[in-house]
Design a protein around this motif. Structure first.
Motif, short mmCIF file in Angstrom:
data_model
loop_
_atom_site.label_atom_id
_atom_site.label_comp_id
_atom_site.label_asym_id
_atom_site.label_seq_id
_atom_site.Cartn_x
_atom_site.Cartn_y
_atom_site.Cartn_z
N HIS A 195 84.35 26.96 2.94
CA HIS A 195 83.91 27.62 1.34
C HIS A 195 85.22 27.70 0.67
O HIS A 195 86.31 28.27 1.31
CB HIS A 195 83.31 28.70 1.45
CG HIS A 195 82.64 28.85 0.20
ND1 HIS A 195 81.77 30.09 0.23
CD2 HIS A 195 82.62 28.52 -1.07
CE1 HIS A 195 81.38 30.30 -1.09
NE2 HIS A 195 81.68 29.13 -1.90
N TRP B 128 72.20 25.75 -1.45
CA TRP B 128 73.13 24.54 -1.24
C TRP B 128 72.43 23.62 -0.41
O TRP B 128 71.75 24.00 0.64
CB TRP B 128 74.47 24.81 -0.86
CG TRP B 128 75.40 25.72 -1.72
CD1 TRP B 128 75.50 26.91 -2.00
CD2 TRP B 128 76.24 24.93 -2.65
NE1 TRP B 128 76.35 27.12 -3.00
CE2 TRP B 128 77.20 26.11 -3.24
CE3 TRP B 128 76.59 23.74 -3.06
CZ2 TRP B 128 78.10 26.01 -4.53
CZ3 TRP B 128 77.59 23.62 -4.06
CH2 TRP B 128 78.18 24.63 -4.73
N GLY C 144 74.87 15.72 -1.92
CA GLY C 144 74.66 16.97 -2.15
C GLY C 144 74.65 18.07 -3.49
O GLY C 144 75.16 17.30 -4.45
N GLU D 191 72.69 33.46 -1.16
CA GLU D 191 73.05 32.29 -1.34
C GLU D 191 73.10 31.68 0.03
O GLU D 191 73.68 32.01 1.29
CB GLU D 191 74.60 32.19 -1.69
CG GLU D 191 75.04 30.64 -2.06
CD GLU D 191 76.60 30.83 -2.65
OE1 GLU D 191 77.05 29.83 -3.25
OE2 GLU D 191 77.24 32.14 -2.76
N ASP E 279 83.27 25.68 -5.01
CA ASP E 279 82.36 26.40 -5.88
C ASP E 279 83.01 25.59 -7.39
O ASP E 279 84.21 25.40 -7.75
CB ASP E 279 82.87 27.82 -6.08
CG ASP E 279 81.92 28.43 -5.18
OD1 ASP E 279 81.31 27.92 -4.19
OD2 ASP E 279 82.16 29.75 -5.12
N VAL F 222 72.69 27.71 2.77
CA VAL F 222 73.00 26.58 2.64
C VAL F 222 72.08 25.72 3.72
O VAL F 222 72.04 26.09 4.81
CB VAL F 222 74.74 26.06 3.18
CG1 VAL F 222 75.00 26.79 4.41
CG2 VAL F 222 74.91 24.68 3.13
N ILE G 21 79.14 20.36 -2.99
CA ILE G 21 79.26 20.40 -1.47
C ILE G 21 79.50 18.91 -0.83
O ILE G 21 78.87 17.97 -1.12
CB ILE G 21 77.75 20.86 -0.91
CG1 ILE G 21 77.62 20.79 0.49
CG2 ILE G 21 76.46 20.05 -1.68
CD1 ILE G 21 76.47 21.89 1.02
N VAL H 150 75.77 31.36 3.31
CA VAL H 150 77.11 30.70 2.72
C VAL H 150 78.08 31.69 3.35
O VAL H 150 78.12 32.73 2.89
CB VAL H 150 77.10 30.31 1.20
CG1 VAL H 150 78.46 29.98 0.98
CG2 VAL H 150 75.64 29.27 1.17
N PHE I 225 73.24 21.93 -5.48
CA PHE I 225 72.55 23.39 -5.29
C PHE I 225 71.26 23.54 -6.41
O PHE I 225 71.39 22.88 -7.60
CB PHE I 225 73.57 24.54 -5.17
CG PHE I 225 74.05 24.79 -6.41
CD1 PHE I 225 73.42 25.68 -7.53
CD2 PHE I 225 75.58 24.41 -6.74
CE1 PHE I 225 73.88 25.85 -8.68
CE2 PHE I 225 76.01 24.84 -8.02
CZ PHE I 225 75.39 25.47 -9.10
N ARG J 96 70.29 31.08 -4.35
CA ARG J 96 70.99 29.71 -4.87
C ARG J 96 71.00 29.02 -3.35
O ARG J 96 71.31 29.87 -2.39
CB ARG J 96 72.34 30.01 -5.19
CG ARG J 96 73.21 28.67 -5.23
CD ARG J 96 74.78 28.80 -5.56
NE ARG J 96 74.74 29.19 -6.72
CZ ARG J 96 75.62 30.43 -7.30
NH1 ARG J 96 76.33 30.91 -6.37
NH2 ARG J 96 75.49 30.84 -8.52
N ILE K 92 81.95 23.55 1.11
CA ILE K 92 81.58 23.78 -0.37
C ILE K 92 82.81 24.43 -1.27
O ILE K 92 83.22 25.33 -0.83
CB ILE K 92 80.40 25.20 -0.29
CG1 ILE K 92 79.35 24.75 0.58
CG2 ILE K 92 80.06 25.78 -1.69
CD1 ILE K 92 78.27 25.97 0.83
#
Length: 910
Positions: free
Chosen positions: A680, A824, A874, A769, A759, A771, A734, A637, A876, A822, A757
């Protein structure tokens, strides 16, 4: 008193050209020759660029504009700058002590040309403006320098020729300015009016005046005879007729007066007759037989033909937009027929002269540069005649390539002449060789034989083209059904817009010749019309038109738009024959579009049928691995940029991309990748997206992360256009973005999607992290585009993460035991969702569609095994791996995991 000979006045190689006796060894090439080699290098470069673009035009944007401007602005204008200065020196009998400023102007001019070309091809309007300013300033400075030189020198009998150069040079900045304004984009009517003015000022003004002024002295020089007694006086009077006519055409076009434009065109034709009459008298006393004179004569005939054609067009066409299209139709007579042939003819004569070396060397140099002259002139002009005639498309292609070969052959002949000149100059015996003696004029009967051979080559090319497309000349559909021609023609106008043809049913009497005029009236979409006998209109941008001459029709035909997905959206057309067979199959050798093959695919690189077939799917190999040099899709990410406003440019393009080992597809991409860039940000951030369509069909973009009316920011834009899309992120998650142009399913399936993305507030940091964006491929042919029939049927060949099948099996995601990871996940579709799972792992945090379904601190101590998402959803997950190992990352819809939605999270020991 008879007129003085013209050859010493303009460009005779040396006063002693007819002398006799032994000569000392030839000296090294003089400065004048070296100067002309350097000065004419840009001419050769731009001519070579024309040949390259003509050959590779299918893969080059703005190819039509490029072909015209590389020839006229690049090659012809460079030649004008060089030779007008040369003739001015000769006519004034004054050679400058330094050519420094001439070189500076030439350099500046070519920099301006490059800037203009790059600006137009790259749709960078400020660069177009800058290039036009530099080009105009350089040429205007050239004309001013000639005027000052003429004013300081002694009077010359042919000073009127220099006036032609000066007036022409001061016209070009006007034409360049008009062109730069057109590049910005205007309303259809203003665009059309400025196009007419642009053509008049640049082609008839700058190029036309320069050529006509030069031929006053150069024409009799090339014929090696005296100038007509009335030549100089006629040229003086004709200048103001010609210049005034150009002004009339330009002013009339800008003012929107067709009558004034028509008067200017007629006036220009009168001016040509005025200045051309003495030239014709000269030609009657000394018949043109050499390559230079034949080429120039043919070029002047094409100029007159183009003018007459343009006069008829203006007189018959009341609508300015249609008039602009019609003006484009005279490009071949004016650019290739007139400008290119006059340039090649003049340089064929002048190059040996300025290279110098005495009569023996001159003879050898002329022999080299005129080699094959008869067939070259014949092939060029036969090809050009067919290019402007109403011939079938394959015949037009064959004729165009014949003309290109004839014109392009000048470049190797020019190189051969330079090499021959240098070799002859350094040879002590070269002046005494038999081939160096005798008259400097060629043998006419040799050219006649070559011309016959050239015409035979063109005839053979046409025969091959007709054999490859018999339907185009009435030997296809009608002949297959055994129908005799009626001698009548049915002409139908078909409009393509809003995923429909209007009309979508055509009735034509059996035996009639059918002509279909296709107009793309859509505001943004590219369309075409393809018939089941293989004939096609070719791709048409918004506002463009084309004519399909089907020929004699004796059976019913199906037709459709071949742009991916358009046929499935309903862009079909039925041609019903009244009184003929309606069930006969396609002609022999033509693909049956209802069969389960893709034989009719490939028009302009796009699938013409949309039929489901094996295609690239047959090349899928589960055991294959990527080739060396393969780059893993980046799953990390990206960090949130500084500030609260984030600006990005998304450029739409087309790229042949490997989607599985050994399998490629031509994807439509944002910034060259599928999926496109991952953005992001945080709640409250503003995103400013500039979408630039550098593709070949219409595209758009839709950001789910923003809430706003879709009418303007999500509209489809045509190739070459751009728009700005601004949204503010107000909710976390996301979010998918994708092309929203219909058929949306095909555009998404062919690569036009990505993720944003946002947050959630207070999102805790993690150690890793990633995706993963899941999507499907519905494979067409190898290297081809998506198969829309498979998309409609939901028959995915591949289901992948981040655009490549099993990408993270080949290059696993990385983590360390005990780290919090994490991931996503976005299910981009277009048709399938996902049940995301990490084999051997358990999720202690799950966030889906804006809400936490599970958090790590919950008292229940519960966990989750999958993240279930529908298409375009989507979220995560977070998990901690207790020990080292290889943890498969999969879509737990196992058939999709086996189609490529599979990877590995490789965990190492701390």
């Amino acid at each position: 008193m008879p007129a003085e000979p013209s050859s010493p006045t303009v460009a005779d190689p040396a006063p002693s050209a007819t002398g006799a006796g032994a000569r000392p060894p030839l000296p090294p090439m003089p400065d004048r020759s070296r100067h002309h080699l350097r000065a004419n290098a840009p001419v050769a470069f731009w001519l070579l660029a024309v040949v390259v673009v003509a050959i590779a035009h299918r893969w080059i944007p703005e190819q039509r504009w490029l072909l015209v401007h590389l020839l006229l602005l690049g090659a012809v204008t460079n030649a004008v700058l060089v030779w007008s200065a040369h003739f001015t020196e000769a006519l004034l009998r004054h050679r400058p002590t330094s050519r420094r400023w001439q070189a500076v102007r030439a350099l500046a001019f070519n920099v301006g040309v490059v800037a203009t070309v790059v600006g137009v091809v790259g749709a960078i309007w400020p660069l177009v403006i800058a290039g036009a300013i530099v080009v105009g300033a350089a040429v205007a400075a050239h004309g001013t320098a000639l005027a000052l030189r003429a004013r300081r020198a002694l009077s010359s009998r042919f000073a009127s020729t220099i006036r032609y150069y000066v007036v022409a040079s001061w016209l070009l900045p006007v034409g360049a300015g008009l062109g730069s304004v057109m590049a910005r984009g205007l309303t259809d009517e203003w665009q059309a009016r400025l196009q007419v003015a642009h053509v008049a000022v640049n082609l008839l003004g700058f190029v036309g005046l320069t050529v006509l002024g030069t031929l006053v002295t150069l024409w009799p020089t090339m014929l090696r005879t005296r100038i007509d007694p009335d030549g100089e006086a006629s040229s003086r009077r004709a200048l103001w007729i010609l210049a005034g006519s150009v002004a009339l055409i330009g002013a009339g076009a800008v003012a929107g007066s067709r009558g004034v434009v028509l008067a200017g065109l007629v006036g220009y034709l009168i001016g040509i007759a005025w200045i051309g009459t003495p030239m014709l008298r000269v030609a009657r006393t000394k018949t043109p037989t050499a390559m230079p004179t034949l080429s120039v004569l043919a070029g002047m005939c094409w100029l007159v033909f183009g003018l007459v054609q343009l006069i008829v067009i203006v007189a018959r066409t009341p609508d300015w937009a249609e008039l602009a299209d019609a003006v484009g139709a005279v490009t071949v007579p004016f650019a290739a027929g007139f400008a290119a042939q006059v340039l090649i003819g003049a340089m064929t004569y002048l190059a040996p002269v300025v290279l110098g070396g005495g009569p023996a060397v001159l003879r050898a140099t002329m022999t080299a540069i005129e080699r094959g002259a008869g067939w070259r002139v014949a092939v060029v002009n036969a090809g050009l005649v067919l290019s402007v005639a109403p011939v079938p498309s394959l015949v037009l292609v064959a004729a165009s390539f014949a003309a290109l070969i004839g014109l392009g052959s000048f470049l190797p002949m020019l190189v051969a002449a330079v090499v021959t000149n240098r070799r002859s100059r350094t040879s002590r015996t070269g002046a005494r060789t038999p081939q160096a003696t005798g008259p400097l004029t060629p043998v006419p009967h040799r050219y006649r034989g070559q011309a016959v051979a050239g015409l035979a080559v063109v005839a053979l090319a046409v025969a091959v083209a007709v054999a490859a497309d018999p339907a185009a000349v009435g030997a296809g559909a009608g002949a297959e059904a055994g129908v005799s021609g009626t001698g009548q023609t049915t002409t139908v106008v078909v409009e393509a817009a809003d995923m429909r043809f209007a009309p979508d049913v055509i009735e034509v009497p059996a035996g009639d010749e059918l002509v279909i005029e296709v107009h793309n009236t859509d505001a943004t979409q590219v369309h075409d019309l393809v018939l089941d006998n293989g004939m096609s209109s070719g791709r048409l941008a918004p506002g463009e038109s084309a004519t399909i001459e089907v020929g004699v029709v004796g059976r019913s035909l199906d037709a459709w738009c071949s742009v991916v997905g358009h046929r499935q959206m309903g862009m079909v057309l039925a041609i019903h024959v009244v009184g003929g067979s309606t069930d006969a199959g396609p002609p022999s050798g033509v693909a049956d579009v209802d069969s389960d093959t893709d034989e009719a695919a490939g028009h302009d690189g796009h699938d013409m049928t949309g039929a489901t077939g094996a295609g690239a799917a047959a090349d899928l190999d589960p055991s294959a691995t990527p080739a060396s040099g393969w780059e893993t899709p980046d799953a990390v990410v990206p960090p949130i940029p500084a500030g609260t406003t984030h600006e990005y440019t998304f450029t739409v393009g087309e790229a042949e991309t490997e989607v599985a080992p050994g399998v490629t597809q031509t994807l439509w991409t944002f910034n060259g990748t599928a999926p496109g860039p991952t953005l992001h940000g945080r709640i409250g951030d503003t995103f400013v997206i500039t979408l630039v369509n550098d593709g070949t069909i219409g595209h758009s973009i839709d950001f789910h992360a923003g809430a706003l009316a879709p009418d303007e920011p999500m509209r489809t834009i045509a190739p070459g256009e751009s728009l700005t899309y601004t949204f503010t992120a107000t909710r976390s998650g996301i979010w998918m973005y994708h092309c929203a142009t219909m058929p949306m399913s095909a555009h998404i399936a062919n690569g036009m999607f990505g993720a944003v993305i946002i947050d959630p507030p207070g999102l805790a940091p993690v150690d890793r992290e990633y995706v993963l964006i899941q999507s499907e491929y519905y494979l067409g042919e190898q290297g081809g585009e998506v198969d829309p029939a498979k998309v409609a049927a939901g028959e995915a060949d591949l289901v992948v993460f981040n655009g490549y099948a099993n990408a993270y099996d080949f290059a696993p995601l990385e983590a360390v035991a005990g780290e919090r990871v994490r991931i996503w996940v976005l299910a981009a579709g277009p048709n399938r969702g996902t049940s995301f799972h990490v084999v051997g792992g358990q999720f202690d945090t799950v966030f889906a569609e804006g809400a936490y379904l599970l958090t790590s601190g919950e008292a229940t101590g519960g966990g989750a095994q999958t993240l279930a998402l529908g298409a375009a959803q989507g979220g995560f997950v977070e998990l901690v791996m207790p020990e080292a190992g290889r943890y498969p990352v999969v879509n737990h819809v196992m058939s999709d995991a086996e189609r490529g939605a599979h990877g590995v999270l490789e965990v190492t020991a701390p």
